[in-house]
Design a protein around this motif. Sequence first.
Motif, PDB file in Angstrom:
ATOM      1  N   ILE A   8       0.868  -1.174   0.000  1.00 22.96           N
ATOM      2  CA  ILE A   8       0.000   0.000   0.000  1.00 22.96           C
ATOM      3  C   ILE A   8       0.909   1.230   0.000  1.00 22.96           C
ATOM      4  O   ILE A   8       1.667   1.453   0.945  1.00 22.96           O
ATOM      5  CB  ILE A   8      -0.921   0.046   1.235  1.00 22.96           C
ATOM      6  CG1 ILE A   8      -1.742  -1.234   1.344  1.00 22.96           C
ATOM      7  CG2 ILE A   8      -1.831   1.266   1.171  1.00 22.96           C
ATOM      8  CD1 ILE A   8      -2.576  -1.302   2.619  1.00 22.96           C
ATOM      9  N   ASN A 183     -11.328   6.437  -3.022  1.00 26.05           N
ATOM     10  CA  ASN A 183     -12.292   5.331  -3.022  1.00 26.05           C
ATOM     11  C   ASN A 183     -12.124   4.457  -4.258  1.00 26.05           C
ATOM     12  O   ASN A 183     -12.272   3.227  -4.183  1.00 26.05           O
ATOM     13  CB  ASN A 183     -13.722   5.874  -2.968  1.00 26.05           C
ATOM     14  CG  ASN A 183     -14.037   6.551  -1.656  1.00 26.05           C
ATOM     15  OD1 ASN A 183     -13.413   7.554  -1.312  1.00 26.05           O
ATOM     16  ND2 ASN A 183     -14.999   6.021  -0.930  1.00 26.05           N
ATOM     17  N   THR A 186      -9.484   1.798  -3.922  1.00 26.97           N
ATOM     18  CA  THR A 186      -9.969   0.705  -3.081  1.00 26.97           C
ATOM     19  C   THR A 186     -10.985  -0.156  -3.825  1.00 26.97           C
ATOM     20  O   THR A 186     -10.929  -1.394  -3.782  1.00 26.97           O
ATOM     21  CB  THR A 186     -10.589   1.261  -1.793  1.00 26.97           C
ATOM     22  OG1 THR A 186      -9.654   2.142  -1.158  1.00 26.97           O
ATOM     23  CG2 THR A 186     -10.956   0.146  -0.836  1.00 26.97           C
ATOM     24  N   SER A 189      -9.285  -2.308  -6.329  1.00 33.00           N
ATOM     25  CA  SER A 189      -8.471  -3.332  -5.664  1.00 33.00           C
ATOM     26  C   SER A 189      -9.348  -4.462  -5.134  1.00 33.00           C
ATOM     27  O   SER A 189      -8.971  -5.645  -5.186  1.00 33.00           O
ATOM     28  CB  SER A 189      -7.660  -2.711  -4.528  1.00 33.00           C
ATOM     29  OG  SER A 189      -6.758  -1.733  -5.031  1.00 33.00           O
ATOM     30  N   MET A 206      -1.490  -1.255  -4.141  1.00 30.36           N
ATOM     31  CA  MET A 206      -2.543  -0.241  -4.067  1.00 30.36           C
ATOM     32  C   MET A 206      -1.855   1.101  -3.906  1.00 30.36           C
ATOM     33  O   MET A 206      -1.214   1.358  -2.882  1.00 30.36           O
ATOM     34  CB  MET A 206      -3.471  -0.497  -2.879  1.00 30.36           C
ATOM     35  CG  MET A 206      -4.247  -1.787  -2.940  1.00 30.36           C
ATOM     36  SD  MET A 206      -5.168  -2.077  -1.392  1.00 30.36           S
ATOM     37  CE  MET A 206      -6.299  -0.672  -1.387  1.00 30.36           C
ATOM     38  N   TYR A 208      -2.272   5.006  -3.808  1.00 31.27           N
ATOM     39  CA  TYR A 208      -3.141   6.173  -3.680  1.00 31.27           C
ATOM     40  C   TYR A 208      -2.399   7.446  -4.080  1.00 31.27           C
ATOM     41  O   TYR A 208      -1.234   7.653  -3.704  1.00 31.27           O
ATOM     42  CB  TYR A 208      -3.621   6.315  -2.239  1.00 31.27           C
ATOM     43  CG  TYR A 208      -4.522   5.203  -1.760  1.00 31.27           C
ATOM     44  CD1 TYR A 208      -5.885   5.213  -2.056  1.00 31.27           C
ATOM     45  CD2 TYR A 208      -4.019   4.146  -1.004  1.00 31.27           C
ATOM     46  CE1 TYR A 208      -6.722   4.199  -1.603  1.00 31.27           C
ATOM     47  CE2 TYR A 208      -4.849   3.123  -0.553  1.00 31.27           C
ATOM     48  CZ  TYR A 208      -6.196   3.155  -0.858  1.00 31.27           C
ATOM     49  OH  TYR A 208      -7.018   2.153  -0.417  1.00 31.27           O
ATOM     50  N   GLN A 280     -10.361   3.955   3.981  1.00 34.01           N
ATOM     51  CA  GLN A 280     -10.436   3.126   2.784  1.00 34.01           C
ATOM     52  C   GLN A 280      -9.514   1.901   2.889  1.00 34.01           C
ATOM     53  O   GLN A 280      -9.833   0.836   2.357  1.00 34.01           O
ATOM     54  CB  GLN A 280     -10.108   3.950   1.547  1.00 34.01           C
ATOM     55  CG  GLN A 280     -11.223   4.897   1.143  1.00 34.01           C
ATOM     56  CD  GLN A 280     -12.503   4.166   0.794  1.00 34.01           C
ATOM     57  OE1 GLN A 280     -12.515   3.306  -0.078  1.00 34.01           O
ATOM     58  NE2 GLN A 280     -13.598   4.492   1.482  1.00 34.01           N
ATOM     59  N   ILE A 281      -8.404   2.045   3.571  1.00 28.44           N
ATOM     60  CA  ILE A 281      -7.580   0.870   3.863  1.00 28.44           C
ATOM     61  C   ILE A 281      -8.366  -0.100   4.739  1.00 28.44           C
ATOM     62  O   ILE A 281      -8.353  -1.317   4.518  1.00 28.44           O
ATOM     63  CB  ILE A 281      -6.260   1.289   4.535  1.00 28.44           C
ATOM     64  CG1 ILE A 281      -5.364   2.014   3.514  1.00 28.44           C
ATOM     65  CG2 ILE A 281      -5.528   0.078   5.116  1.00 28.44           C
ATOM     66  CD1 ILE A 281      -4.115   2.623   4.116  1.00 28.44           C
ATOM     67  N   ARG A 283     -11.533  -0.443   4.762  1.00 30.02           N
ATOM     68  CA  ARG A 283     -12.518  -1.064   3.867  1.00 30.02           C
ATOM     69  C   ARG A 283     -11.891  -2.233   3.118  1.00 30.02           C
ATOM     70  O   ARG A 283     -12.503  -3.307   2.981  1.00 30.02           O
ATOM     71  CB  ARG A 283     -13.039  -0.005   2.896  1.00 30.02           C
ATOM     72  CG  ARG A 283     -13.994  -0.521   1.840  1.00 30.02           C
ATOM     73  CD  ARG A 283     -14.314   0.577   0.833  1.00 30.02           C
ATOM     74  NE  ARG A 283     -15.001   0.035  -0.337  1.00 30.02           N
ATOM     75  CZ  ARG A 283     -14.938   0.584  -1.543  1.00 30.02           C
ATOM     76  NH1 ARG A 283     -14.214   1.692  -1.738  1.00 30.02           N
ATOM     77  NH2 ARG A 283     -15.580   0.041  -2.564  1.00 30.02           N
ATOM     78  N   PHE A 284     -10.659  -2.056   2.637  1.00 26.61           N
ATOM     79  CA  PHE A 284     -10.021  -3.132   1.887  1.00 26.61           C
ATOM     80  C   PHE A 284      -9.635  -4.298   2.796  1.00 26.61           C
ATOM     81  O   PHE A 284      -9.742  -5.464   2.396  1.00 26.61           O
ATOM     82  CB  PHE A 284      -8.780  -2.612   1.152  1.00 26.61           C
ATOM     83  CG  PHE A 284      -8.188  -3.639   0.225  1.00 26.61           C
ATOM     84  CD1 PHE A 284      -8.822  -3.958  -0.959  1.00 26.61           C
ATOM     85  CD2 PHE A 284      -7.015  -4.300   0.554  1.00 26.61           C
ATOM     86  CE1 PHE A 284      -8.290  -4.919  -1.811  1.00 26.61           C
ATOM     87  CE2 PHE A 284      -6.483  -5.262  -0.286  1.00 26.61           C
ATOM     88  CZ  PHE A 284      -7.124  -5.570  -1.480  1.00 26.61           C
TER      89      PHE A 284
END
Length: 481
Positions: A8, A183, A186, A189, A206, A208, A280-281, A283-284
Motif C-alpha cells: 500500500i 475510493n 480501493t 483493488s 494499491m 493512492y 479506505q484501507i 474497507r479493503f
Amino acid sequence: MKPNVLLIMVDQMRADCLSMLNHPVVDTPNLDQLARNGALFNNAYAATPSCVPARASVLTGMSQTSTKRVGYEDKVDWNYENTMPGEFAKAGYHTQCVGKMHVYPTRNLCGFHNVILHDGYMHYNRFKHTTKSVESFEQTDDYLNWLRDKAGSNVDLTDLGLDCNSSTVTRPWALPEELHPTNWVTTQSIDFLRRRDPTKPFFLKMSYVRPHPPFDPPEAFYSMYRDLDLPEPPIGNWAKEEDSTNAGLNPVTSEGIVPKRRLERAQAAYYALITHIDHQIGRFLMAMQEYGVYDNTVILFVSDHGELLGDHNLYRKTLPYEGSAKVPLILADPGNCLGLNKNTQIDKVAELRDIMPTLLDVANIEIPSSVEGDSLLSLWKNENTNWRDYIHGEHEHGVKSYHYITNGREKYIWFSQTGEEQFFDLVGDPKELTNKIEDPNYEKQVKVRRDQLILELVGREEGYTDGKELFAGRPVKPTLE
C-alpha cells in the motif's frame, strides 16, 4: 502456497501523521492496527524525496545513483532490467497495480501483469498543446474515463479549481464520496480480489495519489479537522522569516508566509485526506477477510516522500528536512505468516530501496544482484548486527540542490550550489529548530558525516569532490548520464 503480498503506497504523507506516534490531531486507526500487527520503522527516509526518483528506488531496490534519478524529471524511459513486480511475476505470483505508477511511457507495465492507472493530474500529458494524442490524459488514465462514465462526460479533475500542486489551497470534494480517487483505488483493488487467479499467490500494489494535492477531502473527513486547534508548524531559527515578494500567496508555493487561515484550512484538508485513506484501507482489509486472504497476506505500507506543510515556512516536498524526506513505513503480518513478534518499533535507518528486497524476502524469492537495499526482515528478526550506519540522500533543486547524510539521530546537509551546511541533532531537536553547524560541541560529528558524504560522491560525474573536500557550484541535473 506462498503468502500474498500487499504493498500500500500513498503519495506525500509525512512520517509523523500517525495517531500511534501521538500526533496531536491526526486519527489513523487502521494504520495503527497494521503497526500493532507488525513492525513500525521509525526512521525511514526517501533518499530523493519527490515522486519520480522515490518510486524508481521502490520499483528497483536501487539507490538514486544507480537508477540515475537524482531529481525530478518526467518523460525519461523506465527500462530497468529487474523490477519488484517482475520478480514476483517470474516467481509465479499474479501481479497487479491499481492507482499511481508515475513511470514513462505512462502505460509501461514495469513487470506487472496489469495496471489500472491513475497518476493524478500529470502536467506532461495534460498540456494539450504539447502532448501527442497517444500520450494524452484521456488516452492513458483509467480513473478519468471511469469518472466520466459515472458522473458525466464533462467532468474533469480540474473542476475544483485546484492545481495538482496546490500546496495551501483547499476545498472539499464536490461529487459523491464513492467517486473520489481514493475510493476508486480501493474499489478497483477489491475487484482484483474477485478476478485474481486463485491458483496463484498475488502481489498487489494499491497506490493512492492522496494526500498529495489537490487538497480535496470529502466533507465528512474535512469536518473532522476544520474546527480543531491545529498545531503550528515548527520554524527553525535558521528559517527565512521574510517574504518580500509575497511568495506565500501563490497557491502552489514552495516557500513563503501564507495567510494564517489559509494555512489552517490546508492543514485540516491534508489531515482529512490521510484519515480518508485510512478508512479506505480499513474497507479493503475487511474485503480481504471476506475473500479469505487476510490471514495469509503480508502488508507493507509506505509513502514515497513527505509534505513540509509549512515547516520552516516551506511547503510541498523535495527538500531534506524531516517533514519532506522522512516517510511512514509499516510491515504488517496479521495472520502471523512470518512468526515474528508484533507491535514492534524499530529505530535503525531504513530507505525506500529496502522495500523490494524486504518483500522478496517475505516471499522467499531470490533477490537480484542489482538490488542495493537490504531486507528489513533482518531488523525485525534482530539478526542484522551490521546494519548500515547512515543513508545518503540528494535532490537536484536549482540553487537549493543538496546532499544529506542521516542515521535518523542526526542529519548533515550540504547545499551543493552555495556550499551552505546544516547539522541537526534529531534526538534533542527532532523538529530541526537549531542548526548546529557552528556549534563546537558537534564539530566531530559534523566531520564524520561530511567525510561520509565525500566518500559517497567520489567519482560522480558532477565533480563534487576530489576525495578530500567538497566543491560547491558544480552544474547539476535531475538525471545522471
